[in-house]
Design a protein around this motif. Structure first.
Motif, PDB file in Angstrom:
ATOM      1  N   ARG A 120       3.827  -5.856   5.833  1.00 18.45           N
ATOM      2  CA  ARG A 120       4.255  -6.131   7.212  1.00 18.45           C
ATOM      3  C   ARG A 120       4.292  -7.624   7.514  1.00 18.45           C
ATOM      4  O   ARG A 120       5.160  -8.093   8.244  1.00 18.45           O
ATOM      5  CB  ARG A 120       3.317  -5.403   8.174  1.00 18.45           C
ATOM      6  N   MET A 130      -4.398  -3.638   1.410  1.00 14.54           N
ATOM      7  CA  MET A 130      -3.376  -4.674   1.214  1.00 14.54           C
ATOM      8  C   MET A 130      -3.008  -4.826  -0.253  1.00 14.54           C
ATOM      9  O   MET A 130      -2.645  -5.908  -0.697  1.00 14.54           O
ATOM     10  CB  MET A 130      -3.924  -6.013   1.734  1.00 14.54           C
ATOM     11  N   SER A 168      -0.588  -3.423  -2.137  1.00 15.39           N
ATOM     12  CA  SER A 168       0.732  -2.976  -2.615  1.00 15.39           C
ATOM     13  C   SER A 168       1.259  -3.814  -3.768  1.00 15.39           C
ATOM     14  O   SER A 168       1.861  -3.299  -4.701  1.00 15.39           O
ATOM     15  CB  SER A 168       1.749  -3.035  -1.475  1.00 15.39           C
ATOM     16  N   THR A 224       0.107   0.230  10.328  1.00 21.46           N
ATOM     17  CA  THR A 224       0.352  -0.965   9.504  1.00 21.46           C
ATOM     18  C   THR A 224      -0.131  -2.215  10.224  1.00 21.46           C
ATOM     19  O   THR A 224      -0.231  -2.249  11.448  1.00 21.46           O
ATOM     20  CB  THR A 224       1.850  -1.129   9.188  1.00 21.46           C
ATOM     21  N   MET A 225      -0.421  -3.251   9.450  1.00 19.80           N
ATOM     22  CA  MET A 225      -0.909  -4.503  10.017  1.00 19.80           C
ATOM     23  C   MET A 225      -0.460  -5.668   9.144  1.00 19.80           C
ATOM     24  O   MET A 225      -0.031  -5.478   8.013  1.00 19.80           O
ATOM     25  CB  MET A 225      -2.439  -4.491  10.140  1.00 19.80           C
ATOM     26  N   GLY A 226      -0.628  -6.882   9.671  1.00 19.23           N
ATOM     27  CA  GLY A 226      -0.306  -8.083   8.905  1.00 19.23           C
ATOM     28  C   GLY A 226       0.307  -9.146   9.788  1.00 19.23           C
ATOM     29  O   GLY A 226       1.033  -8.827  10.734  1.00 19.23           O
ATOM     30  N   SER A 271      -1.012  -2.654   4.827  1.00 24.95           N
ATOM     31  CA  SER A 271       0.061  -3.637   4.965  1.00 24.95           C
ATOM     32  C   SER A 271       1.419  -3.040   4.616  1.00 24.95           C
ATOM     33  O   SER A 271       2.450  -3.643   4.902  1.00 24.95           O
ATOM     34  CB  SER A 271      -0.209  -4.830   4.033  1.00 24.95           C
ATOM     35  N   ASN A 272       1.443  -1.861   4.013  1.00 23.64           N
ATOM     36  CA  ASN A 272       2.657  -1.302   3.405  1.00 23.64           C
ATOM     37  C   ASN A 272       3.524  -0.572   4.429  1.00 23.64           C
ATOM     38  O   ASN A 272       3.151   0.498   4.924  1.00 23.64           O
ATOM     39  CB  ASN A 272       2.249  -0.352   2.271  1.00 23.64           C
ATOM     40  N   LEU A 273       4.686  -1.117   4.711  1.00 24.07           N
ATOM     41  CA  LEU A 273       5.535  -0.532   5.751  1.00 24.07           C
ATOM     42  C   LEU A 273       6.081   0.837   5.362  1.00 24.07           C
ATOM     43  O   LEU A 273       6.238   1.710   6.219  1.00 24.07           O
ATOM     44  CB  LEU A 273       6.691  -1.485   6.077  1.00 24.07           C
ATOM     45  N   TYR A 321      12.476   2.766  12.248  1.00 21.62           N
ATOM     46  CA  TYR A 321      11.020   2.681  12.113  1.00 21.62           C
ATOM     47  C   TYR A 321      10.511   1.333  12.627  1.00 21.62           C
ATOM     48  O   TYR A 321       9.538   1.262  13.392  1.00 21.62           O
ATOM     49  CB  TYR A 321      10.597   2.903  10.661  1.00 21.62           C
ATOM     50  N   GLY A 335       3.757   3.375   6.281  1.00 22.78           N
ATOM     51  CA  GLY A 335       3.821   3.590   7.719  1.00 22.78           C
ATOM     52  C   GLY A 335       4.949   4.532   8.083  1.00 22.78           C
ATOM     53  O   GLY A 335       4.765   5.499   8.813  1.00 22.78           O
TER      54      GLY A 335
END
Lengths: 441, 441
Positions: free
Chosen positions: B11, A155, A157, A193-195, A181-183, B70, A186
């Motif tokens: 995200r 996380m 970024s 990705t998550m968040g 977390s960084n789209l 995406y 992804g």
């Protein structure tokens, strides 16, 4: 959309090219090598990352009208050199460690062969990518070791320059993290990705309860609620009241985490939310992760420390000419003489010697000449570490794109298993394996 | 060529947007603020950089077909949110410190106002850019102080991720460096570039003399020759023999620099090359620069330490919701309650108080409401620190492009003059100015 990478170049590379095209040395065949003289920060091993990114970046290393116009306007090079650059395309070969491999001082991570002209101008691009990505992967691997079986999300970024952040997410994933977390990471590299929500989400609403209710309405009770905007105990009560005992998870982003995590676990259990997971995310690094091993935490989010290499923001790799063609066509190994910055000239083949499956040394066989170096056949208990990454300017497809990332992640998991136990401790120490040099027979 | 910056986003920002579009809070007007809770690493002041880059990046923050596909494929957001993003364009306002300004704990470096929906998704982009660029600029300013009148060149591209390297060159230039090795920074931001040759140049040739002769043929005797590939004393002799006493400069990249520089100066003078400049470039940081102040060095090249923030690779800035519209249309100041991560809610106006031209404090006037805050008129001995950077989604032209870089560099030079002498010492200490909060009257 691709953008030329050609000006990610230090000016002196083009200045050397310019002079070499005049004096005829531009066409001398050369071997450049990327290696580290040491493992900075008392690391016990390094992790190679960025290799796949570099192969893409070499493909995009083309001088278009914009690049040529700048070089002409600024008088960086002369007209002959501009013509050479207009047609430039790397046609040489690149061999090196597989992405995700571990490395030690002197490991020849990358060997670039081609004419001086075509190879010398890749120095900055190669080092920028490998130095940053390997620094992140090396830190991430230590965190992955410290986290054990608990999932780790990247996380960081916001604590790295915007494109560096994408590279960091990719490198951390290769070294054992499970998501980011960084789209953009992804989309570009297939990293999961998550968040869910930030403190701003709770603050936006008229009450914490409103915020939680809205999030559960949108994402379902399996979501993760951030419970530390106001009072943590109250936040847990509200979370379970709103989402029910099926609440997926809670996230804690502040406080004395081992204590708070224990309190939150007890409270969740008492409220009947025994399956609700606890994620913690507050300024973690590998040492904090190790300190949380005995706490009832289910997963981690790591930010600043992974994206900045946890105290070692660059791997300190260098790009050196190690062999070249002489005027008579023979090959000579070359190296700078400085005592502090000595390096080993010559072309190198690298092996990891093993004893019953456990690594015992980094064996580097050096040749002053250009002959193909001995292969695994001569070292039955050693694993050859180098592979062809680019041949006649064409990249190995398996190392590219999202497939390359998955292969690198799998390779890293495999080779980490070979390391002796002492390699996995976090304290500062010498490299876990000795580097041994041998002259080619 | 521009590339969308829209997925340089964590995200959770889109998850919050998705839920806010459902519950109606998406249209609440919000004030987000970028600030640092402390100056990491015992810095006495920080330097804001990246502001101009951020304005460009907000302009390019658009969701095109690739980005939307995406997000749809990964089910990050629902169809309503995809429609919102397809039309997204930031229409709010951004005020903040001028690029190049110095800052202290709590300084409101950037204030973003708009709906929750349009502002919340800029968090990661804003922090990535400002955190990295400001970390580099802060380190670079210390180096610039330590170098005094001697020119400093930024050469750290190889120790930072490839796009970060461009940002580092730009930030270092704003903070007082005079040039960079990075050609992309030259093209994109107008930073002067420099560089002549690496050790590979000497090693490529059959002798050091051949290498020097070729370089002088190509670049003239005003060039800078790298003299430490083999033996430094021999290198100096060869350099002057080849180029004559009009040789422009020599570069030393290894050794005990204060001693070696003195020896090389004496040797050059003895050979009659009294006007030949000495550049040193070996692992310098602000402390090494200070230690060289009494040595006969004419200019410096700094690499790793500047591109990695000299021990502080990220400025640690955060992006927080500080005020929002309530359900009844009134404004409320908001802040997270955590003891460790407390912040000041409310809209802020910032001033630097001065006494006879020397800065004495960072004065921050806080308003819970949304009224326009008091201006300099009420603080006759204070300089207002904020300016409009973006209005109704349109960036101030003067902050963009190469003109913005030049303006930032000039502004930094000016405001550094205001700092008290104690701000310019290198040792770790508290911030050089106290931050004082005052409630708006």
């Amino acid at each position: 959309m691709t953008r030329s990478t050609a000006l990610h170049t230090d000016r002196y590379e083009l200045t050397m090219l310019d002079a070499a095209l005049r004096d005829g040395t531009a066409q001398r065949r050369c071997v450049f090598e990327v290696f580290g003289r040491r493992l900075s920060g008392g690391r016990r091993f390094g992790v190679v990352a960025g290799t796949g990114r570099l192969l893409h970046a070499i493909r995009d290393f083309r001088f278009g009208d914009d690049e040529l116009r700048y070089l002409r306007d600024e008088k960086v090079v002369d007209a002959t050199t501009l013509d050479f650059l207009a047609d430039y395309r790397f046609t040489g070969s690149v061999t090196g460690y597989r992405e995700g491999e571990v490395y030690f001082p002197g490991s020849p991570l990358l060997t670039i062969e081609g004419t001086f002209a075509e190879a010398v101008i890749l120095e900055t691009l190669a080092l920028s990518i490998l130095n940053y990505d390997s620094a992140v992967a090396t830190a991430a691997a230590r965190m992955s070791v410290a986290a054990g079986d608990r999932p780790l999300a990247e996380m960081g970024s916001r604590r790295a320059s915007e494109e560096a952040a994408v590279a960091a997410a990719r490198a951390a994933y290769i070294a054992g993290f499970s998501a980011t977390s960084n789209l953009e990471a992804g989309r570009r590299w297939g990293v999961p990705t998550m968040g869910t929500a930030a403190h701003a989400w709770t603050l936006l609403h008229d009450s914490e309860e409103d915020a939680f209710r809205s999030q559960v309405d949108a994402l379902g009770s399996g979501t993760t609620l951030l419970i530390d905007t106001y009072d943590i105990a109250e936040g847990v009560r509200t979370a379970v009241r709103v989402a029910g005992t099926q609440l997926g998870g809670v996230r804690i982003d502040s406080g004395d985490l081992p204590i708070v995590a224990g309190e939150v676990r007890a409270q969740l259990d008492e409220l009947g939310a025994t399956g609700t997971r606890i994620t913690v995310t507050s300024d973690l690094d590998e040492y904090a992760l190790a300190a949380l091993a005995a706490s009832p935490v289910d997963s981690y989010g790591v930010g600043t420390s992974v994206a900045t290499g946890s105290g070692v923001p660059t791997a300190g790799l260098v790009f050196k000419l190690v062999a070249r063609e002489a005027a008579d066509g023979s090959w000579v190994g070359v190296a700078k003489a400085s005592a502090q910055k000595a390096s080993h000239g010559g072309r190198k083949a690298a092996f990891r010697t093993l004893d019953a499956g456990t690594a015992t040394s980094e064996l580097i066989v050096v040749s002053d000449g250009f002959e193909e170096l001995s292969t695994a056949a001569e070292h039955p208990d050693a694993r050859p570490l180098q592979t062809t990454l680019m041949h006649n300017g064409e990249a190995e497809a398996a190392a590219l794109g999202t497939a390359g990332v998955q292969a690198a992640r799998a390779h890293h998991a495999r080779v980490r298993e070979e390391l002796p136990v002492r390699a996995l401790a976090l304290s500062k120490a010498d490299p876990a394996l000795p580097t041994e040099y041998r002259e080619a027979v």
